[in-house]
Design an enzyme around this catalytic site. Structure first.
Site, mmCIF file in Angstrom:
data_model
loop_
_atom_site.group_PDB
_atom_site.id
_atom_site.type_symbol
_atom_site.label_atom_id
_atom_site.label_comp_id
_atom_site.label_asym_id
_atom_site.label_seq_id
_atom_site.Cartn_x
_atom_site.Cartn_y
_atom_site.Cartn_z
ATOM 1 N N SER A 273 4.293 26.820 51.039
ATOM 2 C CA SER A 273 3.082 27.330 51.667
ATOM 3 C C SER A 273 3.204 28.828 51.835
ATOM 4 O O SER A 273 4.222 29.428 51.531
ATOM 5 C CB SER A 273 2.894 26.688 53.037
ATOM 6 N N LYS A 274 2.172 29.403 52.341
ATOM 7 C CA LYS A 274 2.145 30.845 52.512
ATOM 8 C C LYS A 274 3.328 31.310 53.360
ATOM 9 O O LYS A 274 3.861 32.372 53.185
ATOM 10 C CB LYS A 274 0.849 31.255 53.214
ATOM 11 N N ARG A 275 3.693 30.472 54.286
ATOM 12 C CA ARG A 275 4.771 30.866 55.187
ATOM 13 C C ARG A 275 6.083 31.138 54.463
ATOM 14 O O ARG A 275 6.905 31.902 54.916
ATOM 15 C CB ARG A 275 4.997 29.780 56.234
ATOM 16 N N HIS A 276 6.265 30.471 53.355
ATOM 17 C CA HIS A 276 7.516 30.687 52.628
ATOM 18 C C HIS A 276 7.405 31.863 51.681
ATOM 19 O O HIS A 276 8.153 31.956 50.725
ATOM 20 C CB HIS A 276 7.877 29.472 51.797
ATOM 21 N N GLY A 277 6.474 32.698 51.937
ATOM 22 C CA GLY A 277 6.309 33.807 51.030
ATOM 23 C C GLY A 277 5.893 33.217 49.697
ATOM 24 O O GLY A 277 6.315 33.654 48.645
#
Length: 538
Positions: A321-325
């Site tokens: 997801s976006k959170r993992h870059g």
RNA sequence: GGCCCCAUCGUCUAAUGGUUAGGACGUCGGCUUUUCAAGCCGAAAACCGGGGUUCGACUCCCCGUGGGGCUACCA
């Protein structure tokens, strides 16, 4: 391959052998075996090879002291010999493909065909991203696999933008996706198609479904009737047959109450209209597949063949997801990765050829890629490995090409000399500038390095080196090295005790390309000037 | 909750009933050496658990467990 009792798969090019025969065969192939299948298929034959145009698997179970493989083989394959057989390949049968697995069963042999695994039958595939964000690596991989299948089979690649959700879809995102695909070198034969543009046809189908009694209106929206009994089987080339019981699926909505068509309907209809033969997409779509298949069935059409790719996870094992870059293609590009490496790496993220090869050119990929070797479990994006692979690609690039790419990347010119010196030290295009900037913009400011190597003793040695360099003629890597090594010897010092001060003097830091080469590239005047400045400052 | 998918070194994978479970990244050690890399050599490192089936299971079946997905008038 192991010796002895082994199942044999033979590659043969059976021209004109209808793939249709397969469907009828594989289900009773199980226990009854060969005779049956042969009869059914006519002059069939078998088997295999990752590149065979028609892939048939000759499966047998040798476990029980059955007549040997060879016996079976001879008997069966002989008829085809006259045609064209290159039966020299030993491959193990069975497969991760459930269809094969089923046939494997016990007993003697089954002749199972694997329709869509035939990389050579023209496949019509599509990549259908929804423009709700950048194209991330998961989407890029899906696009790549589809493209490889199309190109490798002489088929067609369709790009369809799934923009029926007007609220979340933006033109800007569409452009990002097109740009990303272009950078990756993924082209398409049709498209980009706008799914929203097909609305008239979708509405027509919805109406048709309603009139035929397959769909009904509910609170303004229209739903598809799902029978309470029975089941829908999704044929998936990667996962095998996946069965969904109808009792677990509710009637589902195919049109909003404002009449606009919804995803499941639009997808099914568009794939049908485009004559897509293989739907290759992420596993997150698997659960929706029976719904799409049911729509098709209600319309009186057979579903395409499906292949649901494993999802990509972040480093923490959770869904990417976006959170993992969530690395988007653009981010990778801007981080200095080159297209060839990204493609190669992505190809390997969920697919493997054998236990030997890691590097694949685009051509090799289109040639070798098959769905039956796609893994079933989720994969984690590992940037370390991408970096390593990218470095390997950079190193094997011709000097002029590397220079051109780095110049394009940095927006600077006249980098050839520095590129030559740095090429073996960089893994990404972005690694170049930090390493080479001192050639062009003067020494880097690294107080610690100066402190350590330009202190009292370092300064004295630097002066010796300076004196020696002043007399070097011509000023080349070789002569520079000779003279500096002379200094080392004369001083009775360790090489690095002389070289490091020089390095820090001209580059400002302790890390740089080869010192002799760097001096030559800088030229005598500039080198001496920097050394003088360092001596003065110390 | 229901339905579905998945499960080999830290990571990506090979293995298709019989292997000392192979390779790659990363890690560690060595060589090389003017720094850093690169390169070369070597090492540590995995079959989720339990039952079956079988002469024999990483491979097949079942059950657990764990992870993931779907379950929208999103795609």
């Amino acid at each position: 391959m192991r010796q002895g009792r082994q199942r044999l798969l033979f590659e043969l090019l059976v021209e004109g052998a209808g793939v249709d025969q397969i469907d009828r065969m594989d289900h009773h192939g199980v226990d009854r075996g060969v005779g049956h299948l042969l009869a059914e298929g006519g002059e069939i034959l078998f088997v295999k090879g990752r590149r065979a145009p028609h892939t048939w698997a000759l499966v047998e179970d040798l476990d029980r002291g059955r007549p040997g493989v060879d016996a079976a083989f001879d008997g069966l394959v002989e008829p085809a010999r006259g045609r064209n057989v290159c039966a020299d390949q030993h491959v193990k049968a069975d497969s991760r493909c459930a269809r094969r697995r089923t046939a494997k069963a016990s007993g003697f042999a089954g002749c199972v065909a694997l329709p869509a695994m035939t990389g050579r039958q023209p496949m019509t595939v599509r990549f259908a991203p929804s423009p709700t964000g950048l194209l991330h690596i998961g989407g890029a991989r899906t696009a790549l696999y589809n493209w490889l299948l199309a190109r490798g089979s002489g088929g067609r690649m369709i790009l369809r933008i799934e923009d029926t959700d007007k609220v979340r879809s933006t033109k800007e995102n569409v452009d990002h996706i097109l740009e990303a695909l272009d950078w990756l070198g993924i082209d398409y034969d049709h498209g980009p198609l706008s799914q929203a543009g097909h609305q008239p046809r979708h509405l027509e189908v919805i109406e048709q479904l309603r009139q035929s009694g397959h769909a009904y209106e509910f609170e303004g929206s229209t739903r598809l009737k799902v029978p309470d009994e029975g089941e829908t089987v999704v044929r998936d080339l990667i996962r095998g047959d996946v069965t969904f019981k109808h009792e677990a699926i509710d009637d589902f909505t195919i049109a909003r109450s404002d009449g606009s068509p919804l995803y499941n309907l639009a997808v099914a209809v568009d794939d049908l209209d485009s004559e897509v033969t293989h739907v290759v997409r992420g596993e997150d779509h698997l659960s929706n597949t029976p719904r799409q298949a049911m729509i098709l069935e209600a319309l009186g059409h057979a579903p395409p063949v499906y292949a649901h790719l494993p999802l990509l996870h972040g480093p923490d094992g959770k869904k990417l997801s976006k959170r993992h870059g969530a690395a988007s293609v653009q981010e990778l590009r801007d981080a200095g990765y080159v297209r060839e490496a990204v493609v190669n790496y992505l190809a390997l993220l969920g697919w493997g050829y054998d236990d030997k090869q890691t590097f694949f050119s685009i051509d090799e990929l289109t040639d070798l890629f098959t769905l039956d070797r796609v893994s079933k479990s989720a994969a984690v994006f590992d940037e370390q490995k991408l970096r390593w692979m990218n470095g390997a690609y950079l190193r094997q690039l011709p000097a002029e090409q590397l220079t051109a790419r780095i110049e394009a990347f940095t927006g600077r010119e006249g980098l050839a000399g520095a590129v030559e010196l740095c090429r073996e030290k960089i893994q990404t295009l972005a690694d170049f500038w930090p390493l080479a900037a001192f050639f062009f913009d003067g020494p880097t400011d690294d107080p610690k390095a100066r402190e350590k190597f330009l202190d009292g003793e370092g300064r004295l040695r630097l002066q010796d080196a300076r004196a020696a360099l002043a007399g070097v003629e011509p000023f080349t890597t070789e002569t520079i090295e000779d003279s500096l090594r002379e200094v080392v010897e004369r001083l009775g010092a360790k090489p690095k005790q002389v070289f490091q001060p020089v390095r820090v003097a001209i580059s400002g830091t302790t890390i740089s390309p080869g010192i002799f080469e760097s001096l030559e590239l800088l030229g005598r005047d500039e080198s001496l000037a920097r050394i003088d400045a360092a001596i003065d400052a110390a």
